[in-house]
Design an enzyme around this catalytic site. Sequence first.
Site, PDB file in Angstrom:
ATOM      1  N   MET A 241      37.185  53.149  -9.657  1.00  0.00           N
ATOM      2  CA  MET A 241      36.364  54.274 -10.118  1.00  0.00           C
ATOM      3  C   MET A 241      34.937  53.796 -10.397  1.00  0.00           C
ATOM      4  SD  MET A 241      38.876  56.768 -12.208  1.00  0.00           S
ATOM      5  CE  MET A 241      38.930  55.860 -13.721  1.00  0.00           C
TER       6      MET A 241
ATOM      7  N   GLY B  76      36.738  41.933 -13.020  1.00  0.00           N
ATOM      8  CA  GLY B  76      38.136  42.295 -12.729  1.00  0.00           C
ATOM      9  C   GLY B  76      38.252  42.943 -11.362  1.00  0.00           C
ATOM     10  N   HIS B  77      37.391  43.941 -11.118  1.00  0.00           N
ATOM     11  CA  HIS B  77      37.389  44.590  -9.800  1.00  0.00           C
ATOM     12  C   HIS B  77      37.063  43.569  -8.707  1.00  0.00           C
ATOM     13  CE1 HIS B  77      36.051  48.091 -12.442  1.00  0.00           C
ATOM     14  NE2 HIS B  77      37.148  48.572 -11.874  1.00  0.00           N
TER      15      HIS B  77
HETATM   16  P1  AMP Z   1      39.445  51.350 -12.371  1.00  0.00           P
HETATM   17  O1  AMP Z   1      38.093  51.328 -11.739  1.00  0.00           O
HETATM   18  O2  AMP Z   1      39.429  51.106 -13.839  1.00  0.00           O
HETATM   19  O3  AMP Z   1      40.244  52.549 -11.964  1.00  0.00           O
HETATM   20  O4  AMP Z   1      40.218  50.105 -11.790  1.00  0.00           O
HETATM   21  C1  AMP Z   1      40.306  49.881 -10.420  1.00  0.00           C
HETATM   22  C2  AMP Z   1      41.226  48.725 -10.172  1.00  0.00           C
HETATM   23  O5  AMP Z   1      40.741  47.568 -10.848  1.00  0.00           O
HETATM   24  C3  AMP Z   1      42.645  48.967 -10.710  1.00  0.00           C
HETATM   25  O6  AMP Z   1      43.574  48.432  -9.800  1.00  0.00           O
HETATM   26  C4  AMP Z   1      42.628  48.213 -12.004  1.00  0.00           C
HETATM   27  O7  AMP Z   1      43.931  47.775 -12.402  1.00  0.00           O
HETATM   28  C5  AMP Z   1      41.764  47.022 -11.626  1.00  0.00           C
HETATM   29  N1  AMP Z   1      41.233  46.390 -12.823  1.00  0.00           N
HETATM   30  C6  AMP Z   1      40.567  46.988 -13.848  1.00  0.00           C
HETATM   31  N2  AMP Z   1      40.281  46.096 -14.814  1.00  0.00           N
HETATM   32  C7  AMP Z   1      40.780  44.898 -14.386  1.00  0.00           C
HETATM   33  C8  AMP Z   1      40.806  43.585 -14.938  1.00  0.00           C
HETATM   34  N3  AMP Z   1      40.277  43.311 -16.121  1.00  0.00           N
HETATM   35  N4  AMP Z   1      41.409  42.606 -14.221  1.00  0.00           N
HETATM   36  C9  AMP Z   1      41.967  42.863 -13.013  1.00  0.00           C
HETATM   37  N5  AMP Z   1      41.968  44.086 -12.437  1.00  0.00           N
HETATM   38  C10 AMP Z   1      41.386  45.086 -13.120  1.00  0.00           C
END
Ligand code: AMP
Length: 285
Positions: free
Chosen positions: A32, A38-39
């Site tokens: 998103m 992390g991403h």
């Molecule tokens: P989001 O943008 O928050 O919807 O996350 C997109 C992807 O990034 C999802 O698969 C999340 O699980 C992953 N994600 C978010 N935060 C982390 C993190 N700290 N470490 C690893 N993957 C992450």
Amino acid sequence: MTAPILRRLEDLRGMQKAWMRAGETVGVVPTMGALHAGHLSLVEAAKAASDRVIVTIFVNPRQFNNAEDLVNYPRTELDDAEKLAPFGVDAIYVPDPDQIYPEGYATNVSVAGFTDVMEGEHRPGHFDGVATVVAKLFLQTGADQAFFGQKDYQQLMVVRRMARDLDIPIEVTGCPTVREPSGLAMSSRNLRLSPDGLARAARLYPLLQSIAARLAGGEVFHTLIGPVRDQLAAAGFTDIEYLDLRCEKRLEQLETPIRPARLFVAAWMDGIRLIDNIEVPALTG
Ligand code: AMP
């Protein structure tokens, strides 16, 4: 090299078809936006595993059960594209909303079972939104592999189940949670924490680690939970929605880690909802 930003499905399909004709594999990293390390770890995993990598950025209104959270969700597209530049991804798909939900859109993807607990219980409709948008992104990108974070462990399980149940030919890989040096799990929502909130939120991870160690040493979960809730409250968490020990495979509640298990938590800090989970070592002795 900055990757092309595509906003229309037909443009994405054009690229993806050419890659398929060339026999290249495609990996997708759904996000998103408001990208952090992390991403980017998912992007790295995708680059290592697939010939071509698509990062998708779509703030999916259907997965927000809280209107305020949706409005306040950070949107940082230019920064995101810059952060992706060193990784050499092949496309950034930022679909216009009508590319995902065209007028008259009427289909919902709903995964039963382990969506009843934790995030599913506390965020009604959230996983329907996730399963629906991820199914669409899998089909739109035609990817062979997808990369998700274990930070959202329950989401990873929902997405895997959905892809299997719908026979979408994609391999879903879960990648380890990336943390701040303080131990706080990286999250786009951390951007909304005050410096003091950030420092307080960092107390969550060591607390989870200490519970995990005590469980591995033979203590029983229900005897630990009361004091831990008190400690979280003392750290400034205002609402602890859940703090559960569950088996990794089926998310059933456990009292001791007799099977591969994880600790899961959702709690509020500074008006921001934070989630985390860690692996619990198996019982020793
Ligand atoms: P989001 O943008 O928050 O919807 O996350 C997109 C992807 O990034 C999802 O698969 C999340 O699980 C992953 N994600 C978010 N935060 C982390 C993190 N700290 N470490 C690893 N993957 C992450």
